[in-house]
Design a protein around this motif. Structure first.
Motif, PDB file in Angstrom:
ATOM      1  N   CYS A 603      10.307  61.948 -13.739  1.00  0.00           N
ATOM      2  CA  CYS A 603      10.863  61.947 -15.187  1.00  0.00           C
ATOM      3  C   CYS A 603      11.066  60.604 -15.555  1.00  0.00           C
ATOM      4  O   CYS A 603      11.604  59.719 -14.624  1.00  0.00           O
ATOM      5  N   GLU A 605      12.674  57.764 -18.816  1.00  0.00           N
ATOM      6  CA  GLU A 605      13.508  57.795 -20.103  1.00  0.00           C
ATOM      7  C   GLU A 605      13.767  56.331 -20.302  1.00  0.00           C
ATOM      8  O   GLU A 605      14.229  55.769 -19.575  1.00  0.00           O
ATOM      9  N   CYS A 658      15.430  60.593 -12.574  1.00  0.00           N
ATOM     10  CA  CYS A 658      14.896  60.269 -13.629  1.00  0.00           C
ATOM     11  C   CYS A 658      14.901  58.547 -13.397  1.00  0.00           C
ATOM     12  O   CYS A 658      15.619  57.690 -13.193  1.00  0.00           O
ATOM     13  N   ARG A 660      14.885  55.223 -15.656  1.00  0.00           N
ATOM     14  CA  ARG A 660      14.929  54.695 -16.739  1.00  0.00           C
ATOM     15  C   ARG A 660      14.452  53.305 -16.775  1.00  0.00           C
ATOM     16  O   ARG A 660      14.787  52.534 -15.981  1.00  0.00           O
TER      17      ARG A 660
END
Length: 1413
Positions: A603, A605, A658, A660
């Motif tokens: 994941c 982002e 996640c 980032r």
């Protein structure tokens, strides 16, 4: 208790050294820029950075006209300062204070108030005492080994017994219970342990440091083991240690937990009940184990204005030093400051207005804030780059690209100080630069450590004060700890200092630790800034913060990306630095992202991190502010980590994590390209310029090329940064230098042509001017065509200068070098100040060369030469080498004269000196570099003495005694040597003894005025049949004397051959035997020849007789031995008398000497055996005596036979008949008798030749002759003897019997004495003397060297050992006497004749006998 480690010992050394007087560190660099340099602040700082960063800090003095006005509103300036206790600032002192706080707290919890003891009128340093005792092995070990005196000595106290005992008492009373508490002993005591401990102390005779009722304790223990049926009272309070409740007056109740303890159950036990609150060991341990609060400065309760603070500060300083503030020296304040911070006894408190934000109270510099109107030159100072409000945001500054106003970094902080207020060791945030300006007031003292020693400083402080870092790992980032620079320097940390005065800047460089204090009331302002060279250090600092888990002030990644996002706003030089740094950052980020992807994070982002507050995007693991990327997890959205700690976010599966990111991976090249495009052209131009500027001598560009680069930069409008300005300056400087060099070379050629015109005066270039110009030429980044020629001139001048300096600096001037320099300097057209001095030293050098050449050949250095050199050196100019040489010459002259006098005295000394003393003199004088005749003569004499002594020892240690002529030659040489020879008296004594013996023997054998020598007389005749040569006796004696003298000279010349073989005794005996045989044969031949003359009666007138070798005439005598006839007028007539009616005639050739008795000769031989010298005369005498005694033995054997008895009877008859025979005979009978006589003469010749010596030891010769004559014609009839003949025969028989009896008695006595002599001779050193094989022992005749011999004196005193000296009577009795018994000294016995008392009335003189020693 374990001994302290070496680390602790080093810590103790630092603690002790901190009390020593402070020694200021070296000064840091100080720069004074020109107005041109001062116009570019960051450019100037970058220019001085290579030098200044080596010390960490530097001081900059602005031009004198640069004096900005103080812009603060003094009336509205209010601040609250910090409170600083000086002795809490210093790390080691704080450790000590913490220790004392723990001790005080420990005793306070137990109801006792700690009072620091005093020793030698000083407060006892309990911390130092504890550490030293621990280093020595602990309290028990020190007590056991009795090392308290050593403890006192290490603490700087007197090492007396009382001091050691006092330290032990204080330690046992105050520190030992605390150490037991720390070790946990006070919490682990039990009843059984306590009981057995007390039992051992009581019954083993050990002293205790406390007392308690042992019987009560024993009673309480017994109660615990009584029968359970018996009822006992239950105590309300029970001791937690022993479990008993008795002794309630000694039962303590804890004020913290209500537990009870007996005073004697505690470890250590208490003697009395504490008066205050008391805590049990558990409560004390719990209270002391609480963590200490982090150390920090407290804020003062009072708010000050500048005026009120200044009044307080000035009053404090003037009151403290008791003098006006402006009169207190900075050195005194500095030493007093470091004394106070290291003292626990003096608690000085000061206040410091630090870290006051200028945003709140206003800056000290004029600023454009719109609050007030700027007047006059305030506008210029407000726009100046040195205004600390402008410096962080200058075009070249990195911080200008940070939007936020970071207080302390972009916004200046203000500092209001007083005397002793200080700022502790620290480095700036993000390792940035800092600059401090002192607006007004008294100086501020700074200490700096360069960046390369930052980690070393941290390690030293952690090593010396580990207790502080254990409680506060980030202590150095708190700005609350200081350490004495001397302590740091002792551990190898380089420290520099400076005093910042009003109007001066102090710049600190990245990662340079700095600290300091204020000398008095002052006002300063400081801010941070970062230049392009800081970018790599900033990234390293972030990594360092990541390891320390320290918060960042700003995000370094965000700063780089923000500058890259707007490349057109960047300075070209900064753009190039950003491009390089951003490229490395992107490379690292790419590798981290790839690692995260490989871990399985799916994941991702994108997030704009700059919009997130800094405290919300910090890595929870390392506290780093994230910008490019981070990891989060839904399980805790508020948590995030940087990619360096991706695995430490949480325990969730990685697919849940996640990723980032701020920029996509594909955006990186575009960011780099934008910065690169901005710096590309500049980089190319900058590279060309940098290459040109940094080119070596071979690759330098031409001046025209630099002009082209400058024109290119001006055309493209590159920013006027440092490189641009440097290029412009270099081009301008190169053009100027080219013009000056052209003028210089043309002037040089002109001066060469003008040299002959000596009357014209002109000014020459100095060496410094020429050198500065050449350095300027070759410092240029371009080539100047005239530079090489100017450099050649400078090289010649510098070579001359260097050589001149070396020559002038030489201890001893070199004449060749000085002459060459004088010639070289005369040819240079430059002002040379060394030339006159060189000429002066040339004269000195020539004199020194003369001295040196003279001293190199010491054999040429006479006293006269040294005096001449000294006289010539007096007129020279002063020079240490000349003075040294003069001193050496004078010293050598003085020493030489002294040693010459000493040697002369030794050569002339009476008595003479020993070889040892003379050798020491020669050895000491050996190193004198001068020709000393007397010393050389003394050395030669010593050499001869050693050689003489060695030869004497060789002779004495040889297998044979030396001959007299050898010793005489040695004696002659030894007497001529001016050295005391220990063996010389012995040689003299031996020679004197030998000469005395030879003279005595000569008097015994030689006739008066004899022409023969003693050796000729004693040796067999070699001149038998040889008659005189016609020379007179006087001439013959003179020739013999010259021959003896010549022999002496030969022996003296042969001293070098002493070591050759000496004639062996056996060879001497063999030679004597051979000569003896030759003599017998020669005498037989002579007798036959002389007897044959009688047969020549018909030609008797032709026969030669006598010594004159003439015919027979007148009265003639016939020699009984050689049978030759001699004229009565040519020879002395034989003596006749009643005692010698039948005297026989011996010619002068046959009888050459006296014929002493055998007993006299035996006495001479005994004396000869005592001589340690070989004499040819002695050996000849021994052989002659043996020959005579051998003949005597044969004669006695012949007389003892039966045949001889009958022959004697016939001899009697024949004698009677011869008496009665008529005198008238017939002619024919006469002829017949004549033939018989010839036959009998032949028989007699044989016997006489066998015993033909010069010894009168043959009394039976006439009797044997008669026997032989009678035996030639035996008679058949017996004849009657007449009465006279019968009496004569009886007398002869009695005489023979008596002699035979006496001979046997002597043989028995000789055998007995031979045994005794054999035992004594075995103890002596064997030396070969003339050993003639014989059955006779001549030593038996007399033995005057035997202590047991009988003295003939009536009253013998029986002396012993060295007092046994003998003397023989010379009156005729030949008896031996002790010299002591007859009152004769050794000198008298040797030089005078001695006659015993029995013969005193008789006259007559005999030989002188040498005393036997």
């Amino acid at each position: 208790m374990e001994k302290a480690s070496p680390k602790d010992n080093g810590k103790l050394t630092s603690i002790m050294s901190s009390y020593a007087e402070f020694v200021p560190p070296p000064e840091c660099p100080v720069f004074e820029p020109s107005w041109e340099d001062f116009s570019d602040p960051l450019g100037f700082i970058n220019k001085i950075r290579p030098i200044a960063e080596q010390s960490g800090i530097c001081k900059i003095r602005p031009p004198q006209d640069w004096q900005p006005p103080f812009a603060c509103d003094v009336r509205n300036f209010h601040f609250t300062p910090r409170v600083q206790r000086l002795n809490e600032l210093e790390a080691l002192t704080r450790v000590k204070l913490n220790f004392l706080d723990q001790i005080a707290k420990f005793w306070e919890l137990q109801g006792s108030k700690l009072r620091f003891p005093h020793v030698e009128r000083k407060i006892l340093d309990l911390y130092l005492l504890s550490k030293i005792v621990s280093a020595e092995g602990g309290f028990e070990a020190v007590c056991k080994e009795k090392r308290w005196s050593k403890i006192a000595s290490r603490m700087g106290l007197p090492s007396g017994k009382s001091i050691g005992s006092l330290l032990r008492t204080h330690f046992e009373r105050i520190l030992y219970p605390y150490e037991l508490f720390q070790s946990g002993a006070s919490l682990s005591v039990s009843l059984t342990t306590l009981l057995w401990t007390v039992y051992s102390w009581q019954y083993l005779g050990l002293k205790t440091c406390f007392q308690f009722p042992f019987q009560c304790l024993k009673h309480g223990v017994n109660r615990l083991y009584q029968d359970g049926d018996e009822t006992e009272d239950i105590d309300l309070y029970m001791c937690m240690s022993c479990g008993r409740g008795d002794e309630e007056d000694r039962l303590l109740l804890c004020d913290g937990c209500d537990d009870s303890y007996h005073t004697f159950c505690l470890i250590p036990p208490l003697q009395d009940v504490p008066k205050g609150d008391w805590r049990c060991p558990k409560c004390v341990a719990e209270e002391c184990s609480k963590p200490r609060e982090a150390f920090g400065f407290e804020q003062a309760v009072r708010e000050y204005t500048l005026q009120s603070f200044g009044e307080m500060a000035d009053h404090f300083k003037s009151d403290y030093f008791n003098m006006p503030v402006h009169m207190v020296p900075t050195e005194l304040v500095e030493k007093e400051f470091w004394r106070l911070v290291s003292s626990i006894e003096e608690d000085v408190i000061v206040e410091y207005g630090a870290d006051i934000s200028s945003k709140e109270v206003g800056s000290g510099f004029p600023v454009r804030d719109g609050k007030r109107r700027l007047l006059g030159d305030e506008e210029d100072y407000a726009n100046s780059g040195w205004n600390l409000n402008n410096m962080p945001v200058l075009e070249q500054s990195v911080l200008a690209h940070i939007n936020a106003d970071i207080s302390g970094m972009k916004v200046p902080w203000l500092y209001v100080g007083m005397c002793f207020s200080s700022f502790c060791w620290h480095i700036e945030d993000h390792w940035s630069y800092s600059i401090n300006y002192l607006h007004w007031g008294e100086p501020k003292t700074w200490y700096g450590v360069p960046a390369h020693a930052a980690e070393q400083l941290e390690a030293v402080m952690k090593k010396l004060a580990p207790e502080l870092f254990d409680s506060q790992p980030d202590l150095l980032h708190q700005l609350v700890t200081i350490m004495n620079p001397n302590v740091l320097m002792e551990h190898g940390v380089p420290v520099f200092r400076t005093n910042q005065c009003a109007g001066e800047f102090v710049v600190t460089f990245p990662r340079a630790y700095h600290s300091g204090f204020n000398q008095g009331y002052n006002f300063a302002e400081a801010v941070n800034f970062c230049t392009a060279d800081w970018l790599p250090l900033g990234r390293q600092c972030v990594a360092h913060y990541r390891r320390l888990q320290r918060h960042c002030v700003f995000s370094h990644e965000e700063l780089l990306c923000k500058m890259a996002a707007d490349p057109e706003s960047l300075d070209v030089e900064l753009a190039a630095a950003v491009h390089k740094e951003l490229g490395e950052l992107m490379e690292e980020e790419s590798s981290l992202r790839q690692a995260v992807q490989d871990m399985g994070v799916l994941c991702s982002e994108q997030e704009v991190f700059e919009l997130v507050p800094d405290d919300e995007r910090q890595c929870c693991r390392c506290k780093t502010t994230c910008f490019l990327s981070a990891l989060t997890c839904p399980c805790s959205p508020e948590r995030l980590v940087c990619l360096h700690h991706a695995a430490e976010l949480c325990d969730c599966p990685l697919p849940c994590v996640c990723y980032r990111f701020r920029y996509d991976q594909e955006e990186f090249p575009a960011m780099l390209y934008g910065v690169k495009s901005r710096a590309q052209s500049y980089d190319t131009w900058a590279k060309r310029v940098s290459d040109a500027m940094g080119a070596d001598h071979k690759n330098k560009k031409d001046l025209i090329e630099l002009k082209v680069l400058l024109e290119d930069a001006e055309d493209r409008k590159y920013p006027e940064n440092n490189l641009f300005r440097k290029l412009r300056e270099m081009v301008k400087e190169a053009e100027t230098c080219s013009s000056v060099a052209q003028l210089l070379l043309s002037h040089k050629q002109r001066t060469k042509r003008e040299r002959p015109e000596s009357g014209r005066t002109r000014t020459k270039l100095t060496v410094d001017e020429l050198k500065a110009f050449v350095e300027q030429l070759f410092r240029l980044p371009c080539v100047i065509s005239q530079a090489r020629q100017v450099k050649e001139l400078l090289e010649n001048v510098e070579d001359f200068h260097e050589r001149a300096q070396v020559a002038l600096a030489d201890e001893t001037p070199d004449s060749a070098k000085l002459q060459a320099l004088v010639d070289l300097g005369a040819g240079l057209d430059v002002e040379l100040p060394e030339l006159p001095r060189l000429k002066q030293e040339l004269q000195q050098a020539r004199w020194l060369d003369e001295v040196r050449l003279a001293l190199q050949e010491p054999q040429r250095v006479t006293l006269e030469l040294m005096k001449r050199l000294i006289d010539s050196g007096v007129g020279l100019a002063p020079h240490h080498a000349v003075e040294k040489a003069m001193g050496e010459l004078q010293e050598i002259l003085t020493v030489s004269e002294r040693w010459e006098d000493k040697a002369r005295a030794c050569l002339q000394a009476r008595p003479r000196h020993s070889m040892v003393s003379l050798e020491s003199i020669v050895i000491e004088a050996k190193n004198i570099p001068a020709y000393l005749p007397n010393v050389l003569a003394l050395r030669e004499a010593l050499h001869k003495a050693k050689e003489w002594t060695a030869r004497v020892e060789a002779i004495q240690n040889g297998s044979n005694y030396a001959y007299l002529d050898q010793l005489e030659a040695l004696l002659a040489r030894g007497r001529s040597i001016p050295v005391r020879l220990d063996a010389l008296p012995q040689v003299e004594s031996q020679v004197a003894s030998a000469r005395a013996w030879r003279e005595r023997t000569a008097r015994t054998f030689l006739k008066k005025n004899s022409t023969y020598t003693l050796l000729q007389v004693l040796s067999p005749r070699a001149d038998i049949g040889v008659y005189g040569t016609g020379k007179s006796k006087r001439k013959r004696a003179k020739e013999l004397l010259e021959k003896e003298r010549g022999g002496d000279l030969d022996s003296l010349s042969d001293l070098d051959d002493v070591g050759e073989e000496v004639c062996e005794p056996a060879a001497v005996v063999a030679a004597f035997k051979a000569k003896e045989q030759q003599e017998v044969e020669a005498i037989h031949s002579l007798r036959a020849a002389n007897l044959a003359k009688m047969a020549m009666a018909d030609r008797i007138e032709e026969v030669k007789f006598c010594l004159c070798r003439k015919t027979a005439v007148g009265f003639m005598l016939q020699c009984e031995l050689c049978k030759d006839w001699f004229h009565g007028a040519c020879v002395p007539l034989p003596k006749t008398g009643s005692q010698n009616k039948e005297a026989k005639f011996l010619c002068p050739l046959c009888q050459r000497s006296r014929r002493p008795r055998l007993e006299t000769i035996l006495s001479l031989l005994v004396s000869l055996q005592k001589l340690p010298v070989r004499l040819p005369e002695g050996e000849a005498l021994q052989c002659l005596t043996e020959r005579a005694m051998s003949w005597q033995d044969r004669a006695r054997q012949a007389l003892a036979t039966d045949e001889l008895s009958s022959a004697l009877a016939k001899l009697s008859v024949l004698s009677q008949r011869m008496v009665e025979l008529p005198m008238k005979l017939k002619v024919k009978d006469v002829e017949r008798k004549r033939k018989r006589k010839l036959e009998r003469a032949e028989q007699q010749q044989l016997l006489m030749a066998a015993g033909g010596g010069g010894v009168e030891g043959r009394p039976k010769c006439k009797d044997i002759k008669r026997v032989l004559e009678a035996g030639s014609k035996p008679k058949k009839k017996k004849l009657k003897f007449s009465p006279d003949k019968s009496r004569e025969l009886k007398h002869l028989a009695k005489r023979l019997a008596k002699e035979e009896k006496e001979r046997k008695r002597k043989e028995r006595a000789a055998a007995a004495k031979a045994e005794l002599a054999k035992e004594s001779l075995e103890k002596k050193k064997e030396k070969k003397v003339l050993d003639i094989p014989s059955k006779y022992d001549w030593s038996g005749a007399e033995d005057s060297n035997d202590e047991n011999a009988v003295c003939a004196a009536k009253n013998c005193q029986r002396p012993c050992r060295d007092k046994v000296d003998w003397v023989q009577c010379d009156g005729g009795c030949d008896e031996w006497f002790h010299q002591v018994c007859v009152g004769v000294s050794c000198e008298m016995a040797e030089n005078e004749d001695y006659i015993c008392s029995a013969l005193k009335g008789k006259s007559g003189k005999s030989r002188t006998m040498r005393p036997v020693i």
